[in-house]
Design an enzyme around this catalytic site. Structure first.
Site, mmCIF file in Angstrom:
data_model
loop_
_atom_site.group_PDB
_atom_site.id
_atom_site.type_symbol
_atom_site.label_atom_id
_atom_site.label_comp_id
_atom_site.label_asym_id
_atom_site.label_seq_id
_atom_site.Cartn_x
_atom_site.Cartn_y
_atom_site.Cartn_z
ATOM 1 N N SER A 124 18.210 -49.400 23.926
ATOM 2 C CA SER A 124 17.175 -48.540 23.788
ATOM 3 C C SER A 124 15.987 -49.116 23.701
ATOM 4 O O SER A 124 15.762 -50.330 23.054
ATOM 5 C CB SER A 124 17.207 -47.580 22.617
ATOM 6 O OG SER A 124 16.274 -46.875 22.326
ATOM 7 N N TYR A 149 19.376 -46.472 13.182
ATOM 8 C CA TYR A 149 19.932 -46.211 14.623
ATOM 9 C C TYR A 149 19.387 -47.340 15.479
ATOM 10 O O TYR A 149 20.121 -48.084 16.029
ATOM 11 C CB TYR A 149 19.332 -44.786 15.317
ATOM 12 C CG TYR A 149 19.610 -44.840 16.815
ATOM 13 C CD1 TYR A 149 20.789 -44.734 17.414
ATOM 14 C CD2 TYR A 149 18.429 -44.864 17.713
ATOM 15 C CE1 TYR A 149 20.991 -44.641 18.562
ATOM 16 C CE2 TYR A 149 18.428 -44.969 18.734
ATOM 17 C CZ TYR A 149 19.757 -44.753 19.435
ATOM 18 O OH TYR A 149 19.605 -44.661 20.730
ATOM 19 N N LYS A 153 21.343 -50.742 17.572
ATOM 20 C CA LYS A 153 21.172 -51.107 19.076
ATOM 21 C C LYS A 153 20.396 -52.648 18.973
ATOM 22 O O LYS A 153 21.110 -53.724 19.814
ATOM 23 C CB LYS A 153 20.118 -50.414 19.760
ATOM 24 C CG LYS A 153 20.384 -48.963 20.022
ATOM 25 C CD LYS A 153 21.456 -48.627 20.864
ATOM 26 C CE LYS A 153 21.979 -47.216 21.023
ATOM 27 N NZ LYS A 153 23.585 -47.309 21.682
#
Ligand code: NAD
Ligand code: UD1
Length: 346
Positions: A124, A149, A153
């Site tokens: 992302s 989150y 990544k």
């Protein structure tokens, strides 16, 4: 080629399954349906007229994954499976680290044991953090993430990069010369033009486009715009909204590239064009034929003012460029939402 899509019943995975099948590739999907429905895969088969091998499994379950991978022996794994709600990750960090990191470690172990060499990963633009200034280029240093989150990544990118580095020096092992492609998505939005598949968030949507769609279809009263006092032309934040079918086609090129090369490549998948929140509200109103009701609210914690891609590397390396704009994004999102007001109805 044969591709195995973890999390392939989800939003981006199902659209990628369509693009892979349409490009003439075979597709197998592994999903535990934590955030998706088997119905999405049935619709992928309906759109393409081709069949998908479906496995219901947790990607972190090593014995099951090894059995599935040994049976399929895919030319490339595209690893979408993961938890992705930013707010929820702040409430449940351990679940997020456990699920997202474990799925990646399990895949790498299975790949090494089975001699599978190629993996494309869903990363992302959030890894660019708060301090880089857009347009973001792949060689900028990764930044500091504002939530668990984002860190998953960040860490998964690191794990895959380290595994690739180690495999390059290991000419005898099964994973000698891994090929890793880290795709940094900007803001995936829209739906397949058929209106048969699209984004189906559980509960109240956190992201802009699903929220706007649900206001337009009458499921929510109005959108709250998170701040109009940013240093931008209309005061609202700017993002790089990419049509999910453009993103899906980018995966086809990335998987083909991954299977033909060794090493690690980081590639942005974005359009390079920023649009503000109010630009999207207006474009959606035009697509659905009525204005989208909104109110201005306070800023949302953790939001960056601006985020958009430098999309040149994808063009040079993959020969891929987004071809759809915000008009097509809103048209297709509206088609999906208006023909499936309750999503897949799970
Ligand atoms: P999604 O939730 O629709 O799809 C993820 C899929 O993975 C779901 O079908 C879910 O059931 C499955 N899954 C989760 N954990 C699993 C596990 N342990 N075993 C098996 N299946 C599991 O999300 P999406 O929007 O399609 O995102 C796909 C990937 O892209 C995710 O990794 C996400 O973090 C990443 N990503 C998404 C966005 C976005 O805006 N949608 C942006 C950047 C990155
Ligand atoms: C968010 C995540 C990011 C994740 C991405 C997945 C945060 C801080 N960031 O990005 O980590 O990778 O989703 O797509 O959550 N907006 C409103 N009202 C709303 C919803 C959103 O005004 O109800 C605004 C936001 O302030 C932002 C823009 O719309 O300016 C886009 O928001 P969103 O769709 O949530 O995406 P990101 O914030 O870019």
């Amino acid at each position: 080629m044969k591709a195995l899509l973890t999390g392939g019943a989800g939003y981006i995975g199902s659209h990628t399954a369509v693009a892979m099948l349409e490009a003439g590739h075979e597709v197998a999907v592994v999903d535990n349906y934590y955030n998706s429905s088997e119905e999405a895969i049935r619709r992928v088969e309906k759109i393409t007229g081709k069949s998908v091998s479906m496995y219901e499994a947790d990607v972190a379950d090593k014995s099951k994954m090894k059995e599935i991978l040994a049976g399929e022996m895919p030319d490339c794994i595209i690893h979408f499976a993961g938890l992705k709600a930013v707010g929820e990750s702040v409430e449940k960090p351990v679940e997020y680290y456990r699920n997202n990191i474990d799925t990646t470690l399990t895949l790498l172990e299975c790949m090494k044991e089975l001699g599978l060499g190629n993996i494309v990963f869903s990363s992302s633009a959030t890894v660019y953090g708060e301090d880089n200034i857009p347009p973001f280029t792949e060689n900028m240093p990764k930044g500091s993430c504002t939530n668990p989150y984002g860190w998953t990544k960040w860490m998964q990118e690191q794990i895959l990069t380290d595994a690739q580095k180690a495999s390059a020096g290991d000419a005898s092992g099964g994973s000698a010369g891994l090929s890793v492609v880290l795709l940094r998505y900007f803001n995936p939005v829209g739906a397949h033009e058929s209106g048969l598949i699209g984004e189906d968030p559980k509960g109240i949507p956190n992201n802009l486009m699903p929220y706007i769609s649900q206001v337009a279809v009458g499921r929510r009263d109005h959108l709250t715009v998170f701040g109009n006092d940013y240093d931008t032309p209309d005061g609202t934040c700017r993002r790089d909204y990419i049509h999910v079918m453009d993103l899906a086609e980018g995966h086809v090129k990335a998987a083909e590239y991954c299977a033909a090369h060794k090493g690690t490549e980081v590639i942005n998948l974005g359009t390079g064009e920023p649009y503000s929140v109010l630009d999207m509200v207006k474009a959606f109103g035009e697509a659905c034929g009525k204005p989208v009701k909104y109110e201005i609210g306070p800023r949302r914690a953790g939001d960056v003012q601006d985020s958009w891609a430098d999309a040149d590397k994808a063009k040079e390396l993959l020969g891929w460029k987004a071809s759809r704009g915000i008009r097509e994004i809103c048209r297709d999102a509206w088609k999906w939402q208006s023909s499936n007001p309750e999503g897949y109805g799970k």
